[in-house]
Write an enzyme that holds these catalytic residues in place. Structure first.
Site, mmCIF file in Angstrom:
data_model
loop_
_atom_site.group_PDB
_atom_site.id
_atom_site.type_symbol
_atom_site.label_atom_id
_atom_site.label_comp_id
_atom_site.label_asym_id
_atom_site.label_seq_id
_atom_site.Cartn_x
_atom_site.Cartn_y
_atom_site.Cartn_z
ATOM 1 N N LYS A 26 8.692 0.067 4.162
ATOM 2 C CA LYS A 26 8.115 0.810 3.039
ATOM 3 C C LYS A 26 9.068 1.937 2.652
ATOM 4 O O LYS A 26 10.097 1.673 2.056
ATOM 5 C CB LYS A 26 6.696 1.231 3.378
ATOM 6 N N SER A 36 -3.934 1.855 2.825
ATOM 7 C CA SER A 36 -2.967 1.264 1.908
ATOM 8 C C SER A 36 -3.556 0.866 0.557
ATOM 9 O O SER A 36 -2.813 0.706 -0.404
ATOM 10 C CB SER A 36 -2.300 0.061 2.562
ATOM 11 N N HIS A 96 2.141 3.847 5.743
ATOM 12 C CA HIS A 96 2.268 4.475 4.421
ATOM 13 C C HIS A 96 2.433 5.994 4.512
ATOM 14 O O HIS A 96 2.410 6.667 3.487
ATOM 15 C CB HIS A 96 1.056 4.141 3.546
#
Ligand SMILES: *Cc1c(COP(=O)(O)O)cnc(C)c1O
Length: 418
Positions: free
Chosen positions: A265, A206, A234
């Site tokens: 996300k 990340s 991610h």
């Protein structure tokens, strides 16, 4: 002979006031004052900015409209009309709160539908939806390993993996970042002393935006028959076909025992997911403490997540736009002479080294209309402070040019680039 009644008297100094703080004279909280002062002296004190508009390409931050390079809203779904509509409908139909943990009375048809859809999207047998990605790691790791077991963990793994690993009380052996050879050496050295082993890695890291060599990690893990877990926070909505994640990116379907994910996300909402073999997910349903002891996610969040899955399954357009933007921005930063580290994804670190410089850089960017956060220890190792740039599918080419110009101006002003 001390008078027993004296013990009931409150010592004098409790009534005295501290000369500068003005509160009661007591030194039990001095450690906090000292620690906060140290953080400030080392430029590591976090000043929390206030958002005054929804997450989007541009945002109003601390009263100022700025280009937003800070959120994990990869596909621009956090403020998407379809997700908002789904959330509103769910409130009307189901109310606002779950009123129970999942295992007692908090599991609705919405939760089950989302789990089925997420499993199908990721190409796994089963999935368990929990409150957050952070929780997903606390939920998944302790049931799999405990005292007498060993976890092999990448040096740069996310804090929630580290905390989940610590919570399990298994021995934690750190292997060098993205280094399958070191992983193998560590397994050979340590595994024989323990009952069973688990390899765990971030999928996309990340703070650096690099991708774990999942194929090689799988080979090593399979050779020694240790369990495997990847945290794809991610990677979901970003890597693989139509954003199906890192396992899809490497074509490793069915190979990783557990895939952790987040819906906060790319999916634009909130929530976590534990996906993988049905046997394991069924087992975690019985054992995971955040699942057993913390209330279910709300109907609005769950319904919005379902709408996000709909959008991802319908079209790859947003994922493609995200990657076009990522390639354009990285090429622009590289051409300006910035050090973008090992980025292979839309996470773009601008490496600066010194935490004070990163803070100053971020402050000046903000003056220039760009919101991009300086990141220092403990989020990244000491001496490796950076600005982390997160572009999204919500940005236009003009937005990215505006951002590049601001980086160029500030970079020259601070002597980072020529
Ligand atoms: C962001 C992140 C998490 C936490 O996810 P939340 O849903 O925000 O709690 C967990 N793991 C990794 C690798 C992350 O990047």
């Amino acid at each position: 002979m001390p008078d027993a009644s004296n013990n009931l008297l409150i010592p004098d100094n409790i009534y005295m006031f501290h000369p500068t703080r003005g509160d009661i004279m007591s030194n039990k909280l001095d450690f906090i004052v000292e620690e906060l002062e140290r953080l400030k002296a080392e430029h590591l004190f976090i000043n929390i900015r206030i958002m005054e508009s929804p997450a989007d390409g541009w945002m109003v931050v601390d009263g100022k409209k700025v280009l937003n390079f800070c959120t994990n809203n990869y596909l621009g779904l956090a403020n998407h009309p379809r997700l908002k509509e789904a959330a509103k409908r769910a409130v009307d139909e189901w109310g606002v709160g779950p009123a129970a943990v999942r295992t007692i009375a908090g599991t609705t048809r919405l939760h089950l539908e989302l789990e089925k859809r997420l499993a199908a999207f990721k190409g796994v047998e089963d999935a368990l939806f929990v409150q957050s990605g952070f929780n997903a790691n606390q939920a998944a790791i302790p049931p799999l390993v405990g005292k007498g077991d060993v976890i092999f963990s990448d040096r740069l793994n996310h804090a929630s993996i580290i905390d989940g690993a610590r919570l399990s009380r298994a021995k934690i052996i750190v292997y060098e970042h993205c280094d399958p050879e070191d992983l193998e050496a560590k397994i050979q050295e340590h595994l024989p002393q323990y009952r069973r082993g688990l390899v765990v890695t971030d999928g996309v890291f990340s703070m650096d935006g690099d991708i774990a060599p999942l194929d090689k990690i799988y080979e090593v893990a399979a050779k020694y028959d240790v369990m495997t877990m990847v945290d794809d926070a991610h990677g979901e909505g970003v890597l693989g076909r139509g954003g199906r994640g890192i396992v899809d990116h490497f074509g490793l379907h069915g190979k990783f025992d557990v895939e952790i994910g987040t819906l906060s996300k790319a999916f634009g909402v909130v929530g976590g997911v534990i996906a993988g073999k049905k046997l394991i997910v069924d087992y975690i349903r019985q054992k995971a403490r955040p699942f057993l002891f913390s209330s279910a996610t709300t109907p609005a969040d769950t319904a919005a997540c379902l709408a996000a899955v709909d959008i991802l399954e319908e079209s790859e357009e947003l994922v493609e736009r995200l990657w076009e933007n990522a390639r354009y921005l990285k090429a622009g930063m590289d051409a300006l002479g910035f050090d973008t580290g090992h980025s292979q994804t839309p996470i773009l670190p601008i490496m600066l080294g010194d935490a004070g410089l990163a803070k100053e850089f971020s402050r000046k960017l903000f003056e220039n209309g760009v919101f991009a956060m300086g990141i220092g220890f403990p989020t990244v190792p000491r001496g490796m402070a950076r600005i982390r740039v997160m572009n999204t599918a919500a940005h236009t080419r003009d937005d990215l040019d505006f951002g590049l110009e601001a980086f160029a101006r500030v970079g020259r002003e601070l002597g980072v680039i020529k």
